[in-house]
Design a protein around this motif. Structure first.
Motif, PDB file in Angstrom:
ATOM      1  N   ARG A  91       0.837  -1.212   0.000  1.00 28.83           N
ATOM      2  CA  ARG A  91       0.000   0.000   0.000  1.00 28.83           C
ATOM      3  C   ARG A  91       0.868   1.256   0.000  1.00 28.83           C
ATOM      4  N   ALA A  92       1.940   1.230   0.778  1.00 30.58           N
ATOM      5  CA  ALA A  92       2.854   2.376   0.815  1.00 30.58           C
ATOM      6  C   ALA A  92       3.498   2.584  -0.554  1.00 30.58           C
ATOM      7  N   ALA A  93       3.904   1.502  -1.199  1.00 35.66           N
ATOM      8  CA  ALA A  93       4.505   1.601  -2.536  1.00 35.66           C
ATOM      9  C   ALA A  93       3.483   2.103  -3.556  1.00 35.66           C
ATOM     10  N   LEU A  94       2.257   1.632  -3.461  1.00 34.28           N
ATOM     11  CA  LEU A  94       1.216   2.082  -4.388  1.00 34.28           C
ATOM     12  C   LEU A  94       0.869   3.553  -4.170  1.00 34.28           C
ATOM     13  N   ALA A  95       0.846   4.002  -2.923  1.00 35.22           N
ATOM     14  CA  ALA A  95       0.584   5.420  -2.637  1.00 35.22           C
ATOM     15  C   ALA A  95       1.703   6.290  -3.213  1.00 35.22           C
ATOM     16  N   LEU A  96       2.947   5.869  -3.015  1.00 36.30           N
ATOM     17  CA  LEU A  96       4.072   6.606  -3.560  1.00 36.30           C
ATOM     18  C   LEU A  96       4.018   6.619  -5.093  1.00 36.30           C
ATOM     19  N   THR A  97       3.648   5.496  -5.673  1.00 48.29           N
ATOM     20  CA  THR A  97       3.501   5.405  -7.130  1.00 48.29           C
ATOM     21  C   THR A  97       2.455   6.386  -7.633  1.00 48.29           C
ATOM     22  N   GLU A  98       1.299   6.394  -6.996  1.00 46.64           N
ATOM     23  CA  GLU A  98       0.234   7.295  -7.436  1.00 46.64           C
ATOM     24  C   GLU A  98       0.657   8.751  -7.332  1.00 46.64           C
ATOM     25  N   GLN A  99       1.241   9.125  -6.220  1.00 53.52           N
ATOM     26  CA  GLN A  99       1.645  10.520  -6.058  1.00 53.52           C
ATOM     27  C   GLN A  99       2.810  10.876  -6.978  1.00 53.52           C
ATOM     28  N   GLY A 100       3.728   9.950  -7.191  1.00 58.09           N
ATOM     29  CA  GLY A 100       4.843  10.196  -8.088  1.00 58.09           C
ATOM     30  C   GLY A 100       4.430  10.236  -9.548  1.00 58.09           C
ATOM     31  N   THR A 111       3.697  13.772  -1.058  1.00 63.36           N
ATOM     32  CA  THR A 111       3.567  14.338   0.290  1.00 63.36           C
ATOM     33  C   THR A 111       4.587  13.736   1.249  1.00 63.36           C
ATOM     34  N   ASP A 112       4.868  14.462   2.304  1.00 60.91           N
ATOM     35  CA  ASP A 112       5.766  13.950   3.341  1.00 60.91           C
ATOM     36  C   ASP A 112       5.177  12.700   3.990  1.00 60.91           C
ATOM     37  N   ASP A 113       3.854  12.664   4.136  1.00 60.19           N
ATOM     38  CA  ASP A 113       3.211  11.486   4.731  1.00 60.19           C
ATOM     39  C   ASP A 113       3.414  10.240   3.869  1.00 60.19           C
ATOM     40  N   ALA A 114       3.237  10.379   2.561  1.00 55.99           N
ATOM     41  CA  ALA A 114       3.419   9.233   1.659  1.00 55.99           C
ATOM     42  C   ALA A 114       4.869   8.756   1.700  1.00 55.99           C
ATOM     43  N   TRP A 115       5.803   9.712   1.721  1.00 56.48           N
ATOM     44  CA  TRP A 115       7.216   9.352   1.775  1.00 56.48           C
ATOM     45  C   TRP A 115       7.548   8.653   3.102  1.00 56.48           C
ATOM     46  N   ALA A 116       7.082   9.219   4.210  1.00 61.45           N
ATOM     47  CA  ALA A 116       7.360   8.640   5.524  1.00 61.45           C
ATOM     48  C   ALA A 116       6.769   7.235   5.634  1.00 61.45           C
ATOM     49  N   ASN A 117       5.583   7.034   5.090  1.00 58.42           N
ATOM     50  CA  ASN A 117       4.956   5.716   5.130  1.00 58.42           C
ATOM     51  C   ASN A 117       5.782   4.714   4.325  1.00 58.42           C
ATOM     52  N   LYS A 120       8.867   3.679   6.191  1.00 61.20           N
ATOM     53  CA  LYS A 120       8.642   2.722   7.284  1.00 61.20           C
ATOM     54  C   LYS A 120       8.795   1.281   6.810  1.00 61.20           C
ATOM     55  N   HIS A 121       8.569   1.054   5.524  1.00 66.15           N
ATOM     56  CA  HIS A 121       8.542  -0.304   4.992  1.00 66.15           C
ATOM     57  C   HIS A 121       9.744  -0.673   4.135  1.00 66.15           C
ATOM     58  N   TYR A 122      10.460   0.330   3.657  1.00 65.62           N
ATOM     59  CA  TYR A 122      11.568   0.069   2.740  1.00 65.62           C
ATOM     60  C   TYR A 122      12.807   0.822   3.185  1.00 65.62           C
ATOM     61  N   GLY A 123      13.964   0.173   3.054  1.00 67.72           N
ATOM     62  CA  GLY A 123      15.239   0.816   3.364  1.00 67.72           C
ATOM     63  C   GLY A 123      15.638   1.777   2.259  1.00 67.72           C
ATOM     64  N   GLN A 124      16.763   2.446   2.463  1.00 68.71           N
ATOM     65  CA  GLN A 124      17.217   3.457   1.501  1.00 68.71           C
ATOM     66  C   GLN A 124      17.428   2.880   0.100  1.00 68.71           C
ATOM     67  N   ASP A 125      18.029   1.715   0.002  1.00 66.26           N
ATOM     68  CA  ASP A 125      18.250   1.122  -1.324  1.00 66.26           C
ATOM     69  C   ASP A 125      16.927   0.777  -2.004  1.00 66.26           C
ATOM     70  N   LEU A 127      13.988   2.156  -1.367  1.00 65.67           N
ATOM     71  CA  LEU A 127      13.325   3.416  -1.719  1.00 65.67           C
ATOM     72  C   LEU A 127      13.918   4.006  -2.987  1.00 65.67           C
ATOM     73  N   SER A 128      15.230   3.963  -3.100  1.00 67.25           N
ATOM     74  CA  SER A 128      15.888   4.455  -4.312  1.00 67.25           C
ATOM     75  C   SER A 128      15.426   3.674  -5.534  1.00 67.25           C
TER      76      SER A 128
END
Length: 184
Positions: A91-100, A111-117, A120-125, A127-128
């Motif tokens: 869900r976090a990945a899908l939210a980021l996808t939609e906003q991106g 949004t900062d909320d979508a990014w923060a969510n 919470k589920h993915y590390g830096q690599d 997320l990149s």
């Protein structure tokens, strides 16, 4: 309706050269990322749906099914917020996808909320990789929509072009030499 243009019609042209680099980036993310393969396919499918790319929607829904994804989850990607079949990380990945993907629809972009969510589920690599995957599929979708590549004929599995070589990029071809659409 047929595609307007075969982007790789001239295999020695600048577009083909650029497509090779684009394809290498796409292949790296799809094959080497630690982002779960199921999440990758959900992201690719959702961005393609939002962008109205019929061919990529066809490709990624069929590739997901071919990889073992359930019909229920594939069918509910467009309504992921109102369904119970996705994990919190998905869900976090899908939210980021939609906003991106819908950056023109919101003055703030992601949004900062979508990014923060997502964080919470993915590390830096991861997320990149997720950011790169979203950017690459959006570029791919735009090319497909511009040249009017249509969906419906894609068959999942190892595709081959004339001479037995595999297609090298995510960029859709209008048709390969056999007259069938291909996608990697």
């Amino acid at each position: 309706m047929t595609a307007r243009l075969n982007l790789l019609g001239n295999p020695t042209g600048s577009t083909a050269k650029a497509a090779a680099h684009f394809g290498a980036a796409s292949k790296t993310i799809l094959q080497e990322s630690s982002l779960p393969a199921a999440t990758q396919k959900l992201v690719l499918l959702r961005a393609s749906q939002i962008n109205g790319d019929g061919y990529a929607t066809d490709v990624w829904s069929k590739n997901a099914a071919h990889a073992g994804e359930t019909a229920t989850r594939i069918n509910l990607v467009a309504a992921w917020r109102e369904s119970t079949v996705f994990t919190d990380a998905e869900r976090a990945a899908l939210a980021l996808t939609e906003q991106g993907t819908r950056t023109a629809d919101a003055a703030c972009g992601v949004t900062d909320d979508a990014w923060a969510n997502a964080a919470k589920h993915y590390g830096q690599d991861q997320l990149s990789d997720l950011v790169m995957l979203i950017a690459l599929i959006n570029a791919t979708n735009r090319m497909g929509v511009i040249v009017r590549q249509r969906g419906g004929d894609y068959e999942p599995g190892p595709s081959r072009l004339a001479g037995g070589r595999r297609p090298r990029s995510l960029i859709r071809r209008a048709e390969d030499p056999r007259g069938t659409r291909t996608h990697e």
